[in-house]
Enzyme design. Structure first.
Site, PDB file in Angstrom:
ATOM      1  N   MET A 334       0.822  -1.208   0.000  1.00 45.56           N
ATOM      2  CA  MET A 334       0.000   0.000   0.000  1.00 45.56           C
ATOM      3  C   MET A 334       0.860   1.264   0.000  1.00 45.56           C
ATOM      4  O   MET A 334       0.624   2.185  -0.775  1.00 45.56           O
ATOM      5  CB  MET A 334      -0.942   0.013   1.213  1.00 45.56           C
ATOM      6  CG  MET A 334      -1.922  -1.132   1.240  1.00 45.56           C
ATOM      7  SD  MET A 334      -2.945  -1.246  -0.237  1.00 45.56           S
ATOM      8  CE  MET A 334      -4.041   0.126  -0.030  1.00 45.56           C
ATOM      9  N   ASP A 353      10.715   3.201   5.585  1.00 43.37           N
ATOM     10  CA  ASP A 353      10.452   1.837   6.044  1.00 43.37           C
ATOM     11  C   ASP A 353      11.512   1.490   7.087  1.00 43.37           C
ATOM     12  O   ASP A 353      12.437   2.280   7.337  1.00 43.37           O
ATOM     13  CB  ASP A 353      10.443   0.840   4.876  1.00 43.37           C
ATOM     14  CG  ASP A 353       9.558  -0.376   5.195  1.00 43.37           C
ATOM     15  OD1 ASP A 353       9.842  -1.068   6.183  1.00 43.37           O
ATOM     16  OD2 ASP A 353       8.579  -0.632   4.454  1.00 43.37           O
ATOM     17  N   VAL A 410       1.904   0.910   7.708  1.00 44.10           N
ATOM     18  CA  VAL A 410       2.725  -0.168   8.277  1.00 44.10           C
ATOM     19  C   VAL A 410       1.810  -1.354   8.610  1.00 44.10           C
ATOM     20  O   VAL A 410       0.628  -1.343   8.287  1.00 44.10           O
ATOM     21  CB  VAL A 410       3.511   0.320   9.516  1.00 44.10           C
ATOM     22  CG1 VAL A 410       4.479   1.423   9.109  1.00 44.10           C
ATOM     23  CG2 VAL A 410       2.589   0.811  10.617  1.00 44.10           C
ATOM     24  N   GLU A 412      -0.706  -4.047  10.106  1.00 34.87           N
ATOM     25  CA  GLU A 412      -2.019  -3.836  10.741  1.00 34.87           C
ATOM     26  C   GLU A 412      -1.953  -4.286  12.206  1.00 34.87           C
ATOM     27  O   GLU A 412      -2.540  -5.302  12.585  1.00 34.87           O
ATOM     28  CB  GLU A 412      -3.075  -4.616   9.940  1.00 34.87           C
ATOM     29  CG  GLU A 412      -4.520  -4.335  10.321  1.00 34.87           C
ATOM     30  CD  GLU A 412      -5.049  -2.999   9.845  1.00 34.87           C
ATOM     31  OE1 GLU A 412      -4.245  -2.091   9.571  1.00 34.87           O
ATOM     32  OE2 GLU A 412      -6.271  -2.859   9.755  1.00 34.87           O
ATOM     33  N   LYS A 417       1.570   0.588  14.977  1.00 27.69           N
ATOM     34  CA  LYS A 417       1.032   1.867  14.498  1.00 27.69           C
ATOM     35  C   LYS A 417       1.231   2.955  15.551  1.00 27.69           C
ATOM     36  O   LYS A 417       1.553   4.105  15.228  1.00 27.69           O
ATOM     37  CB  LYS A 417      -0.444   1.713  14.121  1.00 27.69           C
ATOM     38  CG  LYS A 417      -0.633   0.810  12.888  1.00 27.69           C
ATOM     39  CD  LYS A 417      -1.917   1.102  12.144  1.00 27.69           C
ATOM     40  CE  LYS A 417      -2.259   0.102  11.046  1.00 27.69           C
ATOM     41  NZ  LYS A 417      -1.639   0.332   9.750  1.00 27.69           N
ATOM     42  N   SER A 439      -7.151  -0.779   7.482  1.00 29.05           N
ATOM     43  CA  SER A 439      -8.419  -1.201   6.888  1.00 29.05           C
ATOM     44  C   SER A 439      -9.399  -1.698   7.940  1.00 29.05           C
ATOM     45  O   SER A 439     -10.585  -1.826   7.642  1.00 29.05           O
ATOM     46  CB  SER A 439      -8.203  -2.256   5.802  1.00 29.05           C
ATOM     47  OG  SER A 439      -7.073  -3.021   6.035  1.00 29.05           O
ATOM     48  N   HIS A 460      -8.172   5.760   3.787  1.00 25.05           N
ATOM     49  CA  HIS A 460      -8.169   4.338   3.449  1.00 25.05           C
ATOM     50  C   HIS A 460      -8.164   4.155   1.939  1.00 25.05           C
ATOM     51  O   HIS A 460      -9.155   4.446   1.265  1.00 25.05           O
ATOM     52  CB  HIS A 460      -9.415   3.680   4.084  1.00 25.05           C
ATOM     53  CG  HIS A 460      -9.542   2.223   3.814  1.00 25.05           C
ATOM     54  ND1 HIS A 460     -10.755   1.584   3.694  1.00 25.05           N
ATOM     55  CD2 HIS A 460      -8.605   1.262   3.650  1.00 25.05           C
ATOM     56  CE1 HIS A 460     -10.549   0.306   3.460  1.00 25.05           C
ATOM     57  NE2 HIS A 460      -9.256   0.086   3.428  1.00 25.05           N
ATOM     58  N   GLU A 472     -11.464   6.241   0.948  1.00 23.80           N
ATOM     59  CA  GLU A 472     -12.417   6.401   2.045  1.00 23.80           C
ATOM     60  C   GLU A 472     -11.717   7.211   3.144  1.00 23.80           C
ATOM     61  O   GLU A 472     -10.680   6.793   3.661  1.00 23.80           O
ATOM     62  CB  GLU A 472     -12.752   4.990   2.538  1.00 23.80           C
ATOM     63  CG  GLU A 472     -14.024   4.849   3.286  1.00 23.80           C
ATOM     64  CD  GLU A 472     -14.359   3.362   3.541  1.00 23.80           C
ATOM     65  OE1 GLU A 472     -13.505   2.478   3.330  1.00 23.80           O
ATOM     66  OE2 GLU A 472     -15.480   3.101   3.971  1.00 23.80           O
ATOM     67  N   ASN A 510     -15.606  -1.973   3.391  1.00 23.99           N
ATOM     68  CA  ASN A 510     -15.372  -3.332   3.886  1.00 23.99           C
ATOM     69  C   ASN A 510     -16.559  -3.868   4.670  1.00 23.99           C
ATOM     70  O   ASN A 510     -16.842  -5.069   4.655  1.00 23.99           O
ATOM     71  CB  ASN A 510     -14.105  -3.380   4.744  1.00 23.99           C
ATOM     72  CG  ASN A 510     -12.851  -3.296   3.889  1.00 23.99           C
ATOM     73  OD1 ASN A 510     -12.902  -3.544   2.687  1.00 23.99           O
ATOM     74  ND2 ASN A 510     -11.742  -2.919   4.477  1.00 23.99           N
TER      75      ASN A 510
HETATM   76  P1  NAD Z   1       2.695  -4.784   3.771  1.00 22.37           P
HETATM   77  O1  NAD Z   1       3.022  -5.850   4.742  1.00 22.37           O
HETATM   78  O2  NAD Z   1       2.826  -5.040   2.327  1.00 22.37           O
HETATM   79  O3  NAD Z   1       3.581  -3.497   4.114  1.00 22.37           O
HETATM   80  C1  NAD Z   1       3.839  -3.018   5.390  1.00 22.37           C
HETATM   81  C2  NAD Z   1       5.188  -2.328   5.367  1.00 22.37           C
HETATM   82  O4  NAD Z   1       5.360  -1.608   6.563  1.00 22.37           O
HETATM   83  C3  NAD Z   1       6.360  -3.274   5.219  1.00 22.37           C
HETATM   84  O5  NAD Z   1       7.203  -2.852   4.178  1.00 22.37           O
HETATM   85  C4  NAD Z   1       7.066  -3.153   6.551  1.00 22.37           C
HETATM   86  O6  NAD Z   1       8.469  -3.340   6.461  1.00 22.37           O
HETATM   87  C5  NAD Z   1       6.719  -1.752   6.957  1.00 22.37           C
HETATM   88  N1  NAD Z   1       6.813  -1.517   8.392  1.00 22.37           N
HETATM   89  C6  NAD Z   1       6.382  -2.302   9.387  1.00 22.37           C
HETATM   90  N2  NAD Z   1       6.658  -1.729  10.568  1.00 22.37           N
HETATM   91  C7  NAD Z   1       7.277  -0.557  10.312  1.00 22.37           C
HETATM   92  C8  NAD Z   1       7.808   0.469  11.126  1.00 22.37           C
HETATM   93  N3  NAD Z   1       7.758   0.401  12.456  1.00 22.37           N
HETATM   94  N4  NAD Z   1       8.374   1.526  10.513  1.00 22.37           N
HETATM   95  C9  NAD Z   1       8.443   1.590   9.188  1.00 22.37           C
HETATM   96  N5  NAD Z   1       7.960   0.630   8.367  1.00 22.37           N
HETATM   97  C10 NAD Z   1       7.383  -0.422   8.934  1.00 22.37           C
HETATM   98  O7  NAD Z   1       1.214  -4.320   4.148  1.00 22.37           O
HETATM   99  P2  NAD Z   1       0.163  -3.563   3.233  1.00 22.37           P
HETATM  100  O8  NAD Z   1      -0.699  -4.543   2.556  1.00 22.37           O
HETATM  101  O9  NAD Z   1       0.850  -2.520   2.430  1.00 22.37           O
HETATM  102  O10 NAD Z   1      -0.756  -2.869   4.348  1.00 22.37           O
HETATM  103  C11 NAD Z   1      -0.326  -1.747   5.070  1.00 22.37           C
HETATM  104  C12 NAD Z   1      -1.513  -1.121   5.766  1.00 22.37           C
HETATM  105  O11 NAD Z   1      -2.521  -0.804   4.818  1.00 22.37           O
HETATM  106  C13 NAD Z   1      -2.202  -2.004   6.795  1.00 22.37           C
HETATM  107  O12 NAD Z   1      -2.645  -1.201   7.858  1.00 22.37           O
HETATM  108  C14 NAD Z   1      -3.361  -2.580   6.032  1.00 22.37           C
HETATM  109  O13 NAD Z   1      -4.441  -2.945   6.857  1.00 22.37           O
HETATM  110  C15 NAD Z   1      -3.746  -1.404   5.170  1.00 22.37           C
HETATM  111  N6  NAD Z   1      -4.502  -1.722   3.944  1.00 22.37           N
HETATM  112  C16 NAD Z   1      -4.167  -2.800   3.192  1.00 22.37           C
HETATM  113  C17 NAD Z   1      -4.876  -3.081   2.058  1.00 22.37           C
HETATM  114  C18 NAD Z   1      -4.528  -4.244   1.165  1.00 22.37           C
HETATM  115  O14 NAD Z   1      -5.295  -4.596   0.294  1.00 22.37           O
HETATM  116  N7  NAD Z   1      -3.365  -4.854   1.361  1.00 22.37           N
HETATM  117  C19 NAD Z   1      -5.926  -2.244   1.654  1.00 22.37           C
HETATM  118  C20 NAD Z   1      -6.223  -1.129   2.439  1.00 22.37           C
HETATM  119  C21 NAD Z   1      -5.508  -0.889   3.573  1.00 22.37           C
END
Ligand code: NAD
Length: 728
Positions: A334, A353, A410, A412, A417, A439, A460, A472, A510
């Protein structure tokens, strides 16, 4: 003030220039059409005029018909629509015949369309009636007939003329898919005749007018011996085309879009008769489509209200909050997408990151997308370099200094967070707005980690970020107006469509998708034929059946959400039957598309094949299967009732957002205009009747919310009751 100006030069060439006062883009109104007709009459009657150029005084030619005209026509009923359309046909046909003798086809005056830029809808139908179309070489210009995208079809002769000009096969992408082209592509496709340097446009148009011979003015369909390119329906090749087109349209639309079918009928039937009769047939089908509630609902949601939301219909009164520098924390799927769309919109991005490698990987996602753009010649190498230069990939939070917005994406996990929130707030200025892309986690809870909860908000995105147009925005309990304005201004900058909702479990989108998926899975457990479930969904206009959808979003994500929901709800948790199937799939390693095994089977390359045959062994199919309609009602009501509850509970505050968000967010049956529009089409009383029946058979989850029952009793519609509060 008039919409067209008229001038004759010293060489006897009249120019009719379109220039609607007070608008940046010309749109056609009924009054303007009458004026155009008078000016054409004037030019044709004036012996001193040799020919006419129809052009625009603006940088574009026209954006199409004023949709209010369509609404007015609809209000007058079938006869008024038909008469209105036939009036337009009359004017355009007059331009096409241009005073020529109908027998000898001689003596007409040349009329050329000179398009400086974009020409859409009636903005192309008018040129198609002219004798030649010359466009300025303006790569930003879009030329085409997008009507089908909002549930109607080109009804001012565009359908009939383009089908006869290009043949049914070649016209299909423009008519049936609303394909838009830049001038060069439009010329290559035969949509227009000539592309010239912008500063040569009018000179070339004049040159053509002065040099045109009688024969240059005769349209192929008015000449003797005209044959439709590619063959008319009773020609062997044409037969193949029309049979194929019918099947293709039905396959793509599943029969739920009346406009596509009507368009095809107009082309087919029109091809069998003389041109003027074909126009009348087109007008009749157009009338029929305009009277179909699907077309008004689609125009309302996909055009009028979508645009209103994009323009900030629900933006609080706050000074401009345009984002100059955005921090994105988490460079995963994301975060990488959010960084890309931001940089692409000209915003400086700091992409953070936990490791430099992860941050760089996130940035390389942008590089990959830009490379694809370069390959397709949509992006120049300079633009690619410019966009990439805007993204700073780092692990260093101090780089966030100067950011006016930070979006975290980051893991979920509330703890992660919270840590990130504190680190960001220590690095940024006091005015910076902090947004979470969570999400599932409540924004008000996450805001607990912030020292400035009024500047904490949910933004979102949907995956993949670069493709999905809905965003959203979630207002937490403490979220202030400036944070909402910031989020809305950011969404406007990245050219997406926002909805603003209040904080509640799963927010809006959702919240509605999960019950849809669950209802599908529940039916599998009940012994409903899985193919019936999937096809029922598609036959009612859902882009993906619930089982395919859960395969795409991943079954382990479903398990995770189910466990979290169960933990939060305790005894009241209603979805045990769903979990039994979902957990069993996960236990077998069938995690969906990503593991090439789920409710569907996949081949070695990961391509989806049919439904997994092991499903039947685990959940034997019952001997008696439900009616298609019942399956469809279950799948639709599962989503729609949740939307109504979201409105009733104050999560949604605007039904326009509920409808637009549903279509853009999860593809809710676009033909219906969205869940609230669908309920208005069937009526609240009928909806309550359906739900009462479903409740009796399947349980309380289908019980009509009090709001719906009250509306049924009062005979109200959603747009009647709620549009008064918010102009629709
Ligand atoms: P992902 O696992 O692909 O990416 C998360 C990233 O965050 C990773 O690169 C990780 O190294 C990094 N990270 C973790 N802890 C960290 C920290 N302390 N400091 C800096 N970086 C850190 O996850 P994603 O699918 O991209 O989802 C990220 C967020 O978006 C979540 O909250 C998820 O619920 C939300 N989201 C996801 C989707 C989806 O379809 N995947 C859709 C909407 C919202």
């Amino acid at each position: 003030m008039t919409d067209f100006t008229y001038a004759v030069d010293g060489d006897g060439v009249a120019t009719i220039a379109w220039d609607v006062a007070g608008k940046s883009m010309n749109v056609m109104s009924t009054a303007a059409f009458a004026l155009l007709s008078d000016l054409v009459d004037q030019g044709l009657a004036d012996a001193g005029v040799k020919g006419i150029i129809i052009t625009s005084a603006k940088k574009d030619f026209a954006g199409g018909m004023d949709l209010n005209v369509i609404a007015e026509m609809r209000a007058g009923g079938a006869q008024a629509i038909f008469d209105g359309v036939m009036m337009m046909h009359g004017v355009l046909r007059k331009i096409e015949r241009a005073g020529m003798d109908p027998k000898t086809l001689k003596g007409g005056k040349p009329i050329v369309a000179a398009l400086p830029g974009t020409a859409l809808g009636i903005g192309l139908e008018l040129p198609l009636a002219c004798h030649r179309i010359i466009a300025a070489d303006n790569p930003k210009a879009k030329i085409g007939l997008p009507e089908i995208m909002v549930g109607i079809f080109p009804g001012a002769g565009g359908t009939t003329r383009l089908a006869r000009k290009l043949g049914a096969m070649m016209a299909a992408p423009f008519l049936l898919e609303g394909k838009l082209s830049d001038p060069k592509a439009a010329k290559a496709a035969g949509l227009i005749d000539e592309v010239v340097a912008p500063d040569q446009l009018l000179a070339r148009a004049k040159e053509w007018v002065l040099g045109a011979a009688d024969a240059d003015l005769v349209k192929p369909w008015d000449a003797k011996g005209y044959k439709m390119p590619g063959g008319a329906p009773y020609h062997p090749a044409g037969f193949m085309t029309f049979v194929g087109a019918s099947a293709m349209v039905h396959g793509k639309t599943m029969g739920v879009y009346p406009a596509a079918k009507a368009l095809l009928s107009a082309v087919y039937e029109g091809a069998l008769v003389p041109f003027d009769t074909a126009l009348r047939i087109e007008a009749r089908w157009f009338t029929s489509v305009l009277l179909n509630p699907s077309s008004s609902a689609m125009i309302r949601s996909l055009f009028i209200n979508k645009e209103a939301l994009e323009k900030g219909a629900n933006r609080p009164d706050a000074p401009d909050q345009s984002v100059r520098k955005v921090g994105v924390i988490g460079a995963g799927m994301m975060g990488a997408g959010i960084a890309y769309v931001s940089a692409n919109a000209g915003i400086d991005v700091v992409l953070v990151d936990a490791t430099q490698e992860a941050a760089e990987r996130g940035k390389s996602y942008s590089e990959g997308l830009l490379d694809k753009g370069v390959q397709r010649r949509k992006v120049t190498p300079e633009k690619k370099a410019e966009v990439l230069a805007r993204i700073e990939a780092t692990t260093d939070y101090t780089a966030l200094a100067g950011c006016d917005l930070v979006v975290e994406a980051v893991f979920e996990d509330p703890k992660v967070k919270a840590e990130v929130t504190a680190k960001v707030e220590a690095a940024v200025g006091v005015d910076c707005i902090f947004a979470s892309n969570t999400s599932t986690l409540p924004i008000s809870m996450l805001a607990g980690a912030s020292v400035r909860p009024d500047q904490f908000i949910g933004i979102h995105f949907f995956s993949p970020v670069d493709k999905m147009n809905l965003v959203e925005i979630i207002r937490g309990k403490a979220t202030g107006a400036r944070a909402v304005a910031k989020a809305l201004d950011f969404v406007r900058q990245i050219r997406k469509t926002p909805i603003v909702v209040n904080d509640a479990r799963f927010f809006y989108a959702n919240r509605c998708i999960i019950p849809y998926i669950n209802e599908g899975i529940r039916m599998v457990a009940e012994g409903v034929e899985p193919a019936l479930i999937e096809n029922a969904a598609k036959l009612v206009g859902m882009p993906l059946g619930p089982l395919q959808l859960v395969d795409e979003t991943s079954i382990d994500l479903g398990v995770k959400i189910a466990k979290a929901t169960r933990a939060a709800m305790g005894e009241a948790y209603p979805d045990g039957a769903v979990d039994a199937v979902l957990f069993a799939m996960a236990d077998q390693g069938r995690l969906g598309k990503k593991s090439s095994a789920g409710f569907y089977a996949y081949d070695a390359t990961g391509r989806r094949e049919g439904l997994w045959d092991g499903l039947e062994a685990a959940y034997p199919v019952s001997a008696t299967q439900p009616e298609l309609g019942e399956v469809q009602h279950r799948l639709l009501m599962a989503q729609v009732l949740e939307a109504v509850r979201a409105l009733q509970d104050g999560v949604l505050t605007d039904i326009r957002e509920g409808d637009v968000g549903a279509i853009l967010g999860w593809g809710f049956a676009p033909w219906s205009g969205g869940p609230f529009s669908w309920l208005d089409i069937i009526g609240a009383a009928r909806a309550v009747e359906i739900c009462d029946g479903l409740t009796a058979r399947f349980g309380a989850r289908f019980a009509p919310p009090a709001l719906l029952r009250e509306m049924a009793a009062k005979g109200e519609t959603f747009y009647g009751r709620f549009a008064a509060r918010k102009a629709a």
